[in-house]
Design an enzyme around this catalytic site. Structure first.
Site, short mmCIF file in Angstrom:
data_model
loop_
_atom_site.label_atom_id
_atom_site.label_comp_id
_atom_site.label_asym_id
_atom_site.label_seq_id
_atom_site.Cartn_x
_atom_site.Cartn_y
_atom_site.Cartn_z
N HIS A 1 -51.58 29.74 -20.43
CA HIS A 1 -50.62 28.64 -20.31
C HIS A 1 -50.73 27.69 -21.50
O HIS A 1 -49.74 27.10 -21.94
CB HIS A 1 -50.85 27.88 -19.00
CG HIS A 1 -50.62 28.74 -17.79
ND1 HIS A 1 -49.53 28.59 -16.97
CD2 HIS A 1 -51.32 29.78 -17.28
CE1 HIS A 1 -49.56 29.50 -16.00
NE2 HIS A 1 -50.66 30.23 -16.17
N ASP B 1 -46.21 22.09 -17.29
CA ASP B 1 -46.30 23.43 -16.72
C ASP B 1 -45.87 23.37 -15.24
O ASP B 1 -46.28 22.46 -14.51
CB ASP B 1 -47.74 23.93 -16.83
CG ASP B 1 -47.86 25.42 -16.55
OD1 ASP B 1 -48.12 26.17 -17.50
OD2 ASP B 1 -47.68 25.83 -15.37
N HIS C 1 -53.74 44.15 -19.15
CA HIS C 1 -53.58 43.71 -17.77
C HIS C 1 -52.16 43.20 -17.52
O HIS C 1 -51.81 42.81 -16.41
CB HIS C 1 -54.58 42.58 -17.47
CG HIS C 1 -54.25 41.30 -18.21
ND1 HIS C 1 -53.99 41.26 -19.56
CD2 HIS C 1 -54.12 40.02 -17.78
CE1 HIS C 1 -53.73 40.01 -19.92
NE2 HIS C 1 -53.80 39.25 -18.86
N TRP D 1 -48.31 37.77 -19.14
CA TRP D 1 -47.02 37.68 -19.81
C TRP D 1 -47.16 37.50 -21.32
O TRP D 1 -46.40 38.07 -22.11
CB TRP D 1 -46.15 36.58 -19.21
CG TRP D 1 -44.81 36.55 -19.86
CD1 TRP D 1 -44.26 35.55 -20.59
CD2 TRP D 1 -43.84 37.63 -19.89
NE1 TRP D 1 -43.01 35.91 -21.06
CE2 TRP D 1 -42.74 37.18 -20.65
CE3 TRP D 1 -43.80 38.91 -19.35
CZ2 TRP D 1 -41.61 37.97 -20.88
CZ3 TRP D 1 -42.68 39.71 -19.59
CH2 TRP D 1 -41.62 39.24 -20.34
N SER E 1 -49.63 38.58 -23.29
CA SER E 1 -50.03 39.86 -23.88
C SER E 1 -48.84 40.81 -23.92
O SER E 1 -48.61 41.51 -24.91
CB SER E 1 -51.16 40.49 -23.07
OG SER E 1 -52.31 39.69 -23.18
N ASP F 1 -48.27 37.79 -11.39
CA ASP F 1 -47.10 38.29 -12.12
C ASP F 1 -47.38 39.56 -12.91
O ASP F 1 -46.45 40.26 -13.33
CB ASP F 1 -46.57 37.20 -13.06
CG ASP F 1 -47.56 36.83 -14.14
OD1 ASP F 1 -48.78 36.98 -13.90
OD2 ASP F 1 -47.13 36.39 -15.22
C1 UDX Z 1 -52.71 34.44 -17.03
C2 UDX Z 1 -52.20 35.46 -16.03
O1 UDX Z 1 -53.18 36.47 -15.94
C3 UDX Z 1 -50.89 36.01 -16.51
O2 UDX Z 1 -50.46 37.00 -15.64
C4 UDX Z 1 -49.88 34.88 -16.66
O3 UDX Z 1 -48.66 35.40 -17.14
C5 UDX Z 1 -50.43 33.83 -17.61
O4 UDX Z 1 -51.72 33.42 -17.18
P1 UDX Z 1 -54.00 35.59 -19.08
O5 UDX Z 1 -54.98 36.40 -18.34
O6 UDX Z 1 -54.52 34.47 -19.83
O7 UDX Z 1 -52.79 35.07 -18.25
O8 UDX Z 1 -53.21 36.66 -20.01
P2 UDX Z 1 -52.03 36.46 -21.01
O9 UDX Z 1 -50.83 35.86 -20.40
O10 UDX Z 1 -51.85 37.78 -21.64
O11 UDX Z 1 -52.60 35.42 -22.07
C6 UDX Z 1 -53.77 35.66 -22.78
C7 UDX Z 1 -53.64 35.01 -24.14
O12 UDX Z 1 -54.94 35.04 -24.74
C8 UDX Z 1 -52.69 35.76 -25.06
O13 UDX Z 1 -51.92 34.84 -25.78
C9 UDX Z 1 -53.62 36.52 -25.99
O14 UDX Z 1 -53.14 36.67 -27.31
C10 UDX Z 1 -54.85 35.65 -26.00
N1 UDX Z 1 -56.05 36.48 -26.23
C11 UDX Z 1 -56.48 37.36 -25.29
C12 UDX Z 1 -56.72 36.33 -27.43
O15 UDX Z 1 -56.32 35.54 -28.29
N2 UDX Z 1 -57.83 37.08 -27.62
C13 UDX Z 1 -58.30 37.97 -26.73
O16 UDX Z 1 -59.33 38.60 -27.02
C14 UDX Z 1 -57.61 38.11 -25.51
#
Ligand code: UDX
Length: 463
Positions: free
Chosen positions: A34, A127, A361, A364, A366, A385
């Site tokens: 977020h 948010d 996983h 959103w 990713s 989600d």
């Molecule tokens: C959470 C929920 O899991 C997700 O379903 C919802 O949409 C947003 O909140 P999260 O687990 O943080 O999300 O995954 P994601 O939404 O993919 O965000 C992760 C962020 O961390 C991405 O921007 C990704 O680029 C970043 N990241 C992840 C890194 O910079 N390095 C890493 O090694 C892993």
């Protein structure tokens, strides 16, 4: 009440706003998935000439040194209020967080408004998980835009919750599991009544939509060519304007908003591999896996023979702070073609020419990051989600394949081969390339996301 720290003015003077309504206030939900889109939005608004003030919790607080042009206003949680610390109950934490910082937020916001003058503040962007923040802002007559960091499809699904109950999709009956939700394709009935935390999830959902409905507009980190049907549905179902200004990381200047330090050595490591040969594996910032799943995944990856870059963040295995343990022999078997890091510079890794697949996983961010780089996905959603995102990836956009069922090494190995070396994978890769082009069009000159951003600015100035 302690006054907030003194402002640092934005680097850009404002040609568009002529000094009036030049401040935008932002309140992110303090989780990585977020924080990233909110800071991207901040970057866009700042580049457009707005002065940025970030109100934030002390939990997962941003580092002001990384954003010298912004002003940061901490919103302390009073003594005795629950402060979220454990990663396992994120939903409970989110619910508690909004309530815990409500009073302090009211004080901080009132004080910022006094200082800037009400007229100089264009709006607050918050948010949608922080409903109490919307309520406080409304009481102080501050127009608030809602940032939902998930997909338009996910938002449409939340909007359809009353219908899902009316048509008896919810509460889920065992006999209905995996039945298609005909009104919301490609969703299926999935969440079981017995799922841990369901009551809390419902509560969170029941707060998210009122936040959207009472807001002055909804900002979504998505783009027209990916979710046109879902966006049209939202526009029909909501009385507030909807701005699809994503993917934000492609529109906004680069920003460092990682809570963990990215290990950049992996980019150099990737340089040694041929194009599209490496599988990037990451489960985001929240999802955990059991020690058993770690072992099966590790052997599956090893057995596939595919080079890999794997993010295993601290606490990811069973939520424990202890270091994860790979099975004996795994490191020796994969030394030549595998790298494990605690956190990666993900956007750059996905952009690297050597990366040819993403085991994700389906958070959103990713998903959107992978789509923008044309990297096909192996989807292993964990909660919330992510399940719906995986359905869209496989069945609507056709840019990935879902790995269902129990994680077993043979299944992992086969799925990786299917994506990285088989014919199925070639089709999915070609499709991912097409969607990448569509994304670039939306964020390019006069693309739909840029036009939506212009509309957002006009709207903000009219509030
Ligand atoms: C959470 C929920 O899991 C997700 O379903 C919802 O949409 C947003 O909140 P999260 O687990 O943080 O999300 O995954 P994601 O939404 O993919 O965000 C992760 C962020 O961390 C991405 O921007 C990704 O680029 C970043 N990241 C992840 C890194 O910079 N390095 C890493 O090694 C892993």
């Amino acid at each position: 009440m302690t006054p907030p720290p003194a402002p640092t003015m934005a680097a850009h003077s404002n040609a568009v706003h002529g000094g009036r309504r030049q401040h935008v206030l932002l309140f992110p939900l303090p989780y990585q998935g977020h924080i990233n889109p909110m800071f991207r939005l901040a970057g866009l608004l700042h580049a457009h000439g707005f002065a940025i003030t970030v109100l934030h919790t002390q939990f997962n607080a941003p580092d002001p040194a990384r954003h010298p042009d912004y002003r940061f206003v901490p919103v302390p949680v009073p003594d005795g209020s629950p402060v979220p610390v454990a990663i396992e109950d994120v939903v409970a934490q989110i619910l508690e967080l909004g309530v815990a910082c409500e009073a302090a937020f009211r004080d901080r916001l009132a004080s910022v408004l006094d200082e800037y003058s009400r007229d100089a503040v264009a709006c607050l962007v918050a948010d949608t998980h922080l409903l109490p923040i919307f309520e406080v802002a409304a009481r102080l007559s501050v127009p608030t835009l809602a940032l939902r960091t998930g997909s338009a499809a996910c938002c449409a699904c939340l909007l359809a919750y009353p219908m899902l109950f009316e048509k008896s999709y919810l509460p889920v009956q065992e006999s209905q599991r995996d039945m298609p939700v005909t009104e919301l394709p490609p969703y299926r009935v999935r969440i079981g009544e017995d799922d841990g935390g369901l009551r809390l999830v419902r509560e969170l959902i029941s707060r998210a939509m009122p936040a959207v409905k009472t807001s002055s507009g909804l900002i979504l980190n998505t783009f027209d060519s990916l979710e046109r049907r879902e966006l049209e549905g939202l526009r029909r179902g909501l009385a507030v304007p909807v701005f699809d200004i994503g993917p934000l990381h492609k529109l906004s200047p680069a920003v460092e908003s990682s809570l963990l330090l990215p290990d950049r050595s992996c980019l150099e490591w990737l340089d040694a591999f041929p194009p599209e040969s490496v599988l990037y594996v990451s489960f985001g910032s929240v999802a955990c896996m059991s020690p058993r799943d770690l072992v099966e995944t590790a052997w599956g990856i090893a057995g596939s023979g595919v080079p890999f870059l794997w993010v295993v963040r601290p606490g990811m295995v069973n939520g424990s702070a202890d270091d994860h343990r790979f099975p004996e022999g795994f490191e020796a078997a994969t030394r030549e073609r595998g790298k494990v890091v605690a956190w990666a510079p993900q956007e750059e890794a996905l952009r690297h020419r050597a990366v040819g697949g993403f085991w994700t996983h389906c958070g959103w961010n990713s998903t959107a990051e992978s789509v923008c780089e044309g990297v096909p996905m192996l989807c292993r959603p964990s909660f919330g989600d992510q399940m719906g995102n995986a359905r869209y990836v496989e069945h609507v956009w056709r840019v990935g394949l879902e790995v269902g069922g129990d994680l077993e090494r043979g299944r992992v190995e086969a799925a990786i081969r299917r994506l990285m070396t088989d014919e199925d994978g070639a089709e999915t890769r070609a499709r991912a390339g097409e969607v990448k082009k569509a994304a670039a069009k939306c964020t390019g000159e006069a693309g739909s996301s840029r036009l939506a951003f212009d509309k957002l600015i006009t709207h903000m100035m009219s509030l």
